[in-house]
Write a protein that holds these residues in place. Sequence first.
Motif, PDB file in Angstrom:
ATOM      1  N   GLU A 132       0.857  -1.197   0.000  1.00  0.00           N
ATOM      2  CA  GLU A 132       0.000   0.000   0.000  1.00  0.00           C
ATOM      3  C   GLU A 132       0.889   1.241   0.000  1.00  0.00           C
ATOM      4  OE1 GLU A 132      -3.629   0.707   2.643  1.00  0.00           O
ATOM      5  OE2 GLU A 132      -2.047   1.661   3.804  1.00  0.00           O
ATOM      6  N   ILE A 133       0.583   2.184  -0.882  1.00  0.00           N
ATOM      7  CA  ILE A 133       1.339   3.441  -0.909  1.00  0.00           C
ATOM      8  C   ILE A 133       0.395   4.593  -0.639  1.00  0.00           C
ATOM      9  CG2 ILE A 133       2.610   5.048  -2.402  1.00  0.00           C
ATOM     10  CD1 ILE A 133       4.104   2.694  -3.531  1.00  0.00           C
ATOM     11  N   ASN A 134       0.810   5.441   0.313  1.00  0.00           N
ATOM     12  CA  ASN A 134       0.039   6.624   0.656  1.00  0.00           C
ATOM     13  C   ASN A 134       0.796   7.835   0.120  1.00  0.00           C
ATOM     14  OD1 ASN A 134      -1.575   8.546   1.902  1.00  0.00           O
ATOM     15  ND2 ASN A 134      -1.681   7.425   3.829  1.00  0.00           N
ATOM     16  N   LEU A 135       0.275   8.440  -0.924  1.00  0.00           N
ATOM     17  CA  LEU A 135       0.940   9.580  -1.568  1.00  0.00           C
ATOM     18  C   LEU A 135       0.762  10.820  -0.695  1.00  0.00           C
ATOM     19  CD1 LEU A 135      -0.435   8.959  -5.166  1.00  0.00           C
ATOM     20  CD2 LEU A 135       1.786   8.241  -4.226  1.00  0.00           C
ATOM     21  N   LEU A 155      -7.506   2.407  -5.813  1.00  0.00           N
ATOM     22  CA  LEU A 155      -7.661   3.624  -5.004  1.00  0.00           C
ATOM     23  C   LEU A 155      -8.698   3.346  -3.912  1.00  0.00           C
ATOM     24  CD1 LEU A 155      -6.930   6.582  -4.547  1.00  0.00           C
ATOM     25  CD2 LEU A 155      -8.696   7.210  -6.187  1.00  0.00           C
ATOM     26  N   MET A 156      -8.280   3.504  -2.657  1.00  0.00           N
ATOM     27  CA  MET A 156      -9.130   3.114  -1.531  1.00  0.00           C
ATOM     28  C   MET A 156     -10.256   4.122  -1.279  1.00  0.00           C
ATOM     29  SD  MET A 156      -8.178   0.202  -0.284  1.00  0.00           S
ATOM     30  CE  MET A 156      -8.054  -0.306  -1.971  1.00  0.00           C
ATOM     31  N   PRO A 157     -11.398   3.626  -0.769  1.00  0.00           N
ATOM     32  CA  PRO A 157     -12.578   4.496  -0.570  1.00  0.00           C
ATOM     33  C   PRO A 157     -12.462   5.331   0.704  1.00  0.00           C
ATOM     34  CG  PRO A 157     -13.073   2.257   0.078  1.00  0.00           C
ATOM     35  CD  PRO A 157     -11.676   2.226  -0.445  1.00  0.00           C
ATOM     36  N   TYR A 158     -11.482   6.205   0.714  1.00  0.00           N
ATOM     37  CA  TYR A 158     -11.237   7.045   1.895  1.00  0.00           C
ATOM     38  C   TYR A 158     -10.705   8.373   1.385  1.00  0.00           C
ATOM     39  CZ  TYR A 158      -9.258   8.477   6.411  1.00  0.00           C
ATOM     40  OH  TYR A 158      -8.968   9.145   7.581  1.00  0.00           O
ATOM     41  N   LEU A 159     -11.253   9.475   1.905  1.00  0.00           N
ATOM     42  CA  LEU A 159     -10.759  10.780   1.450  1.00  0.00           C
ATOM     43  C   LEU A 159     -10.672  11.754   2.619  1.00  0.00           C
ATOM     44  CD1 LEU A 159      -9.955  12.728  -0.872  1.00  0.00           C
ATOM     45  CD2 LEU A 159     -12.376  13.320  -1.047  1.00  0.00           C
ATOM     46  N   HIS A 160      -9.452  12.257   2.851  1.00  0.00           N
ATOM     47  CA  HIS A 160      -9.270  13.282   3.878  1.00  0.00           C
ATOM     48  C   HIS A 160      -9.385  14.641   3.189  1.00  0.00           C
ATOM     49  CE1 HIS A 160      -8.030  15.046   7.579  1.00  0.00           C
ATOM     50  NE2 HIS A 160      -6.996  15.648   7.032  1.00  0.00           N
ATOM     51  N   LEU A 161     -10.498  15.333   3.457  1.00  0.00           N
ATOM     52  CA  LEU A 161     -10.755  16.602   2.763  1.00  0.00           C
ATOM     53  C   LEU A 161     -11.126  17.676   3.796  1.00  0.00           C
ATOM     54  CD1 LEU A 161     -10.780  17.652  -0.165  1.00  0.00           C
ATOM     55  CD2 LEU A 161     -13.240  17.259  -0.188  1.00  0.00           C
ATOM     56  N   GLY A 198       1.779  -5.881  -8.129  1.00  0.00           N
ATOM     57  CA  GLY A 198       2.193  -6.121  -6.746  1.00  0.00           C
ATOM     58  C   GLY A 198       1.757  -5.011  -5.803  1.00  0.00           C
ATOM     59  N   LEU A 199       1.471  -3.841  -6.351  1.00  0.00           N
ATOM     60  CA  LEU A 199       0.917  -2.780  -5.506  1.00  0.00           C
ATOM     61  C   LEU A 199      -0.592  -3.022  -5.438  1.00  0.00           C
ATOM     62  CD1 LEU A 199       1.316  -0.141  -3.916  1.00  0.00           C
ATOM     63  CD2 LEU A 199       0.901   1.104  -6.019  1.00  0.00           C
ATOM     64  N   GLU A 200      -1.123  -3.072  -4.210  1.00  0.00           N
ATOM     65  CA  GLU A 200      -2.536  -3.431  -4.053  1.00  0.00           C
ATOM     66  C   GLU A 200      -3.427  -2.245  -3.679  1.00  0.00           C
ATOM     67  OE1 GLU A 200      -3.484  -6.339  -4.813  1.00  0.00           O
ATOM     68  OE2 GLU A 200      -1.567  -7.428  -4.856  1.00  0.00           O
ATOM     69  N   ARG A 201      -2.833  -1.268  -2.998  1.00  0.00           N
ATOM     70  CA  ARG A 201      -3.677  -0.183  -2.488  1.00  0.00           C
ATOM     71  C   ARG A 201      -2.992   1.170  -2.664  1.00  0.00           C
ATOM     72  NH1 ARG A 201      -6.259  -1.974   3.321  1.00  0.00           N
ATOM     73  NH2 ARG A 201      -7.660  -3.550   2.457  1.00  0.00           N
ATOM     74  N   ILE A 202      -3.805   2.173  -3.019  1.00  0.00           N
ATOM     75  CA  ILE A 202      -3.292   3.539  -3.175  1.00  0.00           C
ATOM     76  C   ILE A 202      -4.156   4.467  -2.320  1.00  0.00           C
ATOM     77  CG2 ILE A 202      -2.800   5.395  -4.820  1.00  0.00           C
ATOM     78  CD1 ILE A 202      -2.943   3.155  -7.034  1.00  0.00           C
ATOM     79  N   ARG A 203      -3.480   5.339  -1.583  1.00  0.00           N
ATOM     80  CA  ARG A 203      -4.179   6.391  -0.831  1.00  0.00           C
ATOM     81  C   ARG A 203      -3.455   7.705  -1.081  1.00  0.00           C
ATOM     82  NH1 ARG A 203      -7.442   3.798   2.897  1.00  0.00           N
ATOM     83  NH2 ARG A 203      -6.810   1.680   3.469  1.00  0.00           N
TER      84      ARG A 203
END
Length: 435
Positions: free
Chosen positions: A197-200, A255-261, A227-232
């Motif tokens: 999982e990578i969190n940009l 792209l995971m169903p989460y948004l910090h806005l 091999g990358l499974e999750r993006i945030r």
Amino acid sequence: MSNNKKLYIKTYGCQMNVYDSERMAEALGASGYEQVEAPEGADMILLNTCHIREKAAEKIYSELGRYKGIKAENPDLKIGVAGCVAQAEGEEIMRRQPMVDLVVGPQTYHRLPEMMKQVEAGEKALDTDFPLEDKFEHLPERPLPRRAPSAFLTVQEGCDKFCAFCVVPYTRGAEVSRPPERILREARELVERGVKEINLLGQNVNAYNGGDWTLAQLIWALNDVDGLERIRFTTSHPNDMSDDLIAAHGECEKLMPYLHLPVQSGSDKVLKGMNRQHTAEHYIRLIERIRAARPDILISGDFIVGFPGEEDADFEATMDLIREVNYGQAYSFKYSARPGTPAAERSFVSAEVANARLQQLQALLTKQQRALQEAMVGQEVDVLFEKKGRLAGQMIGKSQHLHAVHVAGPDLQAGDIRRVRVINSETNSLGGELL
Ligand code: SAM
Ligand code: SF4
């Protein structure tokens, strides 16, 4: 070159500082420094500081004071201050606390190995430039050992928005985006080392502008990395939520169903005073469009109460906005004046009023967060397992919606993604069973 020296890094503040600390440890690793967990016995103590909170600099000075005893026992100990307080205070740190050997800002830590040579030779080293060269190009490649399954990756730094309360544009400088090909290369290297999982990261990550690439284009390219499974990604500004990014939330499967806005306030008057450049209505319509693209998305936010000029009606407007949006996660703060920012010159809301508002607002946010967590009970979620839990045989990981989930799973390994049924909801986590 020195060998087997011990480096203790204490990290304050945001995820970007966590990422910077990792990169600083890697940079100094190439000079023979190995990271340790405690300041006692270290050859070098580095405080990676944050300037967002109240009295941030004073807290760093008192933390430095605490190292006097360790320094007395080991006069060869070197002490450094990095991060946003280093940027803001500069030379003043060495003047007020002469035992500090090194001061380095967030944009120059790729020069740490050179600076350490100076320090090891008994000199002081200070660098708080905003240099033209890209620090990431001068840092060592990410090292080979396997890494935890979830990693941060900085793609953008700095901010051009100048919200009236915020120090970031002054301490981190103007918005700069890293070129997409370098980000993709770093992402592939992380995946080779076991990252799933990578969190940009970026102060204003959705303002990412790498050549002609938008953040959504970058996310789509990462979606193709095997091999990358999750993006945030975090943190975003409402005005930079572009159509392609909203669409990606509905279409991009990694792209995971989460948004910090963050919205900060629900009052147009306060938003104007904050120089946020949007209205409450704009934010609410935006959330509607994002939910239309991805109905189950979990929305997270930041709030400031007691901003100068905030009256009861403004605070009520914030409470109304929270009720309308229904947050699954939130961070809320009492306004604190940061010297040098426009709002610091304005008249304050009394501490008593601000405290009472903060309590009321946090009670509502906690209620929403718990209710959304409880609604997960009985549902099936995919969990990326990260580490052992408190109990024997227990593993903890994160759901797609970033809920912490623990299960009994003696055979599970960090990095496994497994389907789990949620069986109970606790204060800050969910309990589950493997399916
Ligand atoms: N760039 C992000 C944004 O625009 O939302 C966040 C940057 S800041 C590091 C994180 C949060 O700290 C902000 O969203 C805000 O809620 C809070 N914050 C920043 N300055 C503050 C201040 N002077 N007083 C209280 N809270 C503050
Ligand atoms: Fe600070 Fe975020 Fe506003 Fe930039 S957009 S000034 S980082 S709060």
